[in-house]
Design a protein around this motif. Sequence first.
Motif, PDB file in Angstrom:
ATOM      1  N   TYR A  50       0.832  -1.200   0.000  1.00  0.00           N
ATOM      2  CA  TYR A  50       0.000   0.000   0.000  1.00  0.00           C
ATOM      3  C   TYR A  50       0.871   1.256   0.000  1.00  0.00           C
ATOM      4  CZ  TYR A  50      -3.488  -3.403   1.440  1.00  0.00           C
ATOM      5  OH  TYR A  50      -4.307  -4.495   1.487  1.00  0.00           O
ATOM      6  N   PRO A  51       0.568   2.202  -0.895  1.00  0.00           N
ATOM      7  CA  PRO A  51       1.339   3.451  -0.906  1.00  0.00           C
ATOM      8  C   PRO A  51       1.055   4.290   0.338  1.00  0.00           C
ATOM      9  CG  PRO A  51      -0.477   3.568  -2.473  1.00  0.00           C
ATOM     10  CD  PRO A  51      -0.461   2.168  -1.947  1.00  0.00           C
ATOM     11  N   LEU A  52       2.111   4.901   0.873  1.00  0.00           N
ATOM     12  CA  LEU A  52       1.952   5.726   2.074  1.00  0.00           C
ATOM     13  C   LEU A  52       1.260   7.052   1.762  1.00  0.00           C
ATOM     14  CD1 LEU A  52       5.389   5.168   3.830  1.00  0.00           C
ATOM     15  CD2 LEU A  52       3.202   4.116   4.376  1.00  0.00           C
ATOM     16  N   THR A  53       1.087   7.322   0.490  1.00  0.00           N
ATOM     17  CA  THR A  53       0.456   8.585   0.100  1.00  0.00           C
ATOM     18  C   THR A  53      -1.066   8.531   0.252  1.00  0.00           C
ATOM     19  OG1 THR A  53       0.591   7.759  -2.161  1.00  0.00           O
ATOM     20  CG2 THR A  53       2.235   9.381  -1.490  1.00  0.00           C
ATOM     21  N   GLU A  54      -1.618   7.308   0.376  1.00  0.00           N
ATOM     22  CA  GLU A  54      -3.076   7.178   0.485  1.00  0.00           C
ATOM     23  C   GLU A  54      -3.470   6.770   1.904  1.00  0.00           C
ATOM     24  OE1 GLU A  54      -4.610   4.565  -2.611  1.00  0.00           O
ATOM     25  OE2 GLU A  54      -3.174   5.430  -4.008  1.00  0.00           O
ATOM     26  N   ASP A  55      -4.202   7.653   2.566  1.00  0.00           N
ATOM     27  CA  ASP A  55      -4.657   7.364   3.922  1.00  0.00           C
ATOM     28  C   ASP A  55      -5.692   6.237   3.897  1.00  0.00           C
ATOM     29  OD1 ASP A  55      -3.089   9.512   4.378  1.00  0.00           O
ATOM     30  OD2 ASP A  55      -4.632  10.750   5.328  1.00  0.00           O
ATOM     31  N   ARG A  56      -5.486   5.254   4.747  1.00  0.00           N
ATOM     32  CA  ARG A  56      -6.469   4.167   4.827  1.00  0.00           C
ATOM     33  C   ARG A  56      -6.187   3.277   6.042  1.00  0.00           C
ATOM     34  NH1 ARG A  56      -6.152   0.549  -0.218  1.00  0.00           N
ATOM     35  NH2 ARG A  56      -5.077   2.197  -1.292  1.00  0.00           N
ATOM     36  N   GLU A  57      -7.156   2.435   6.355  1.00  0.00           N
ATOM     37  CA  GLU A  57      -6.951   1.411   7.377  1.00  0.00           C
ATOM     38  C   GLU A  57      -7.032   0.054   6.708  1.00  0.00           C
ATOM     39  OE1 GLU A  57      -9.464   1.841  10.801  1.00  0.00           O
ATOM     40  OE2 GLU A  57      -8.717   3.848  11.214  1.00  0.00           O
ATOM     41  N   ILE A  58      -6.106  -0.821   7.077  1.00  0.00           N
ATOM     42  CA  ILE A  58      -6.001  -2.108   6.401  1.00  0.00           C
ATOM     43  C   ILE A  58      -6.153  -3.231   7.420  1.00  0.00           C
ATOM     44  CG2 ILE A  58      -4.509  -3.583   4.992  1.00  0.00           C
ATOM     45  CD1 ILE A  58      -3.019  -0.597   4.622  1.00  0.00           C
ATOM     46  N   SER A  59      -7.067  -4.109   7.130  1.00  0.00           N
ATOM     47  CA  SER A  59      -7.256  -5.287   7.959  1.00  0.00           C
ATOM     48  C   SER A  59      -6.289  -6.372   7.485  1.00  0.00           C
ATOM     49  CB  SER A  59      -8.700  -5.767   7.844  1.00  0.00           C
ATOM     50  OG  SER A  59      -8.896  -6.889   8.663  1.00  0.00           O
ATOM     51  N   ILE A  60      -5.449  -6.852   8.400  1.00  0.00           N
ATOM     52  CA  ILE A  60      -4.402  -7.813   8.028  1.00  0.00           C
ATOM     53  C   ILE A  60      -4.715  -9.181   8.632  1.00  0.00           C
ATOM     54  CG2 ILE A  60      -1.916  -8.318   8.169  1.00  0.00           C
ATOM     55  CD1 ILE A  60      -1.486  -5.316   8.720  1.00  0.00           C
ATOM     56  N   ASN A  65      -4.822  -8.107  12.840  1.00  0.00           N
ATOM     57  CA  ASN A  65      -4.108  -6.840  13.001  1.00  0.00           C
ATOM     58  C   ASN A  65      -4.738  -5.781  12.103  1.00  0.00           C
ATOM     59  OD1 ASN A  65      -2.209  -9.082  13.659  1.00  0.00           O
ATOM     60  ND2 ASN A  65      -0.848  -7.386  14.179  1.00  0.00           N
ATOM     61  N   THR A  66      -4.691  -4.548  12.563  1.00  0.00           N
ATOM     62  CA  THR A  66      -5.183  -3.445  11.743  1.00  0.00           C
ATOM     63  C   THR A  66      -4.091  -2.389  11.634  1.00  0.00           C
ATOM     64  OG1 THR A  66      -7.428  -3.835  12.537  1.00  0.00           O
ATOM     65  CG2 THR A  66      -7.010  -1.738  11.418  1.00  0.00           C
ATOM     66  N   LEU A  67      -3.746  -2.065  10.398  1.00  0.00           N
ATOM     67  CA  LEU A  67      -2.723  -1.065  10.128  1.00  0.00           C
ATOM     68  C   LEU A  67      -3.390   0.201   9.620  1.00  0.00           C
ATOM     69  CD1 LEU A  67       0.528  -0.869   9.866  1.00  0.00           C
ATOM     70  CD2 LEU A  67       0.068  -1.022   7.421  1.00  0.00           C
ATOM     71  N   ARG A  68      -2.910   1.327  10.119  1.00  0.00           N
ATOM     72  CA  ARG A  68      -3.441   2.589   9.617  1.00  0.00           C
ATOM     73  C   ARG A  68      -2.344   3.365   8.911  1.00  0.00           C
ATOM     74  NH1 ARG A  68      -6.158   6.272  13.896  1.00  0.00           N
ATOM     75  NH2 ARG A  68      -4.023   6.656  14.524  1.00  0.00           N
TER      76      ARG A  68
END
Length: 123
Positions: A50-60, A65-68
């Motif tokens: 995932y690019p760091l330029t796009e704000d999002r939350e990712i379910s792993i 785990n959840t990454l923001r």
Amino acid sequence: MRKHLKAKDIILIILILVVAAGAWLLHEVLKDTGSGVAVIRVDGVIEGTYPLTEDREISINGGSNTLRIRNGSAKMIDADCPDQLCVNQRAVSADNESIICLPNRVIVEIQSRQESEYDAVTN
Ligand SMILES: [Zn+2]
């Protein structure tokens, strides 16, 4: 003669400003293309990039785990692991920084975009 020199000086100053502006623009452009991606691995297998330029939350890992990703950095905001070490880790944004959740075998690593493209070619 003095006036002539002055005009030359002004041209020189304008040239320097143009070069400086060009260098700044180039730096901005390079900085943009060099911004990183968060590579998420679960048990050694890449689950997503995932690019760091796009704000999002990712379910792993099915939600363990959840990454923001926000403002160009990535942070583990939630995890069901007993130690919670990953959640307590600082946000990462620089190349080769990583967040590791050992109990869930989740690794989030920051890579520069160029490197990830290179990886995609070699893999
Ligand atoms: Zn954890």
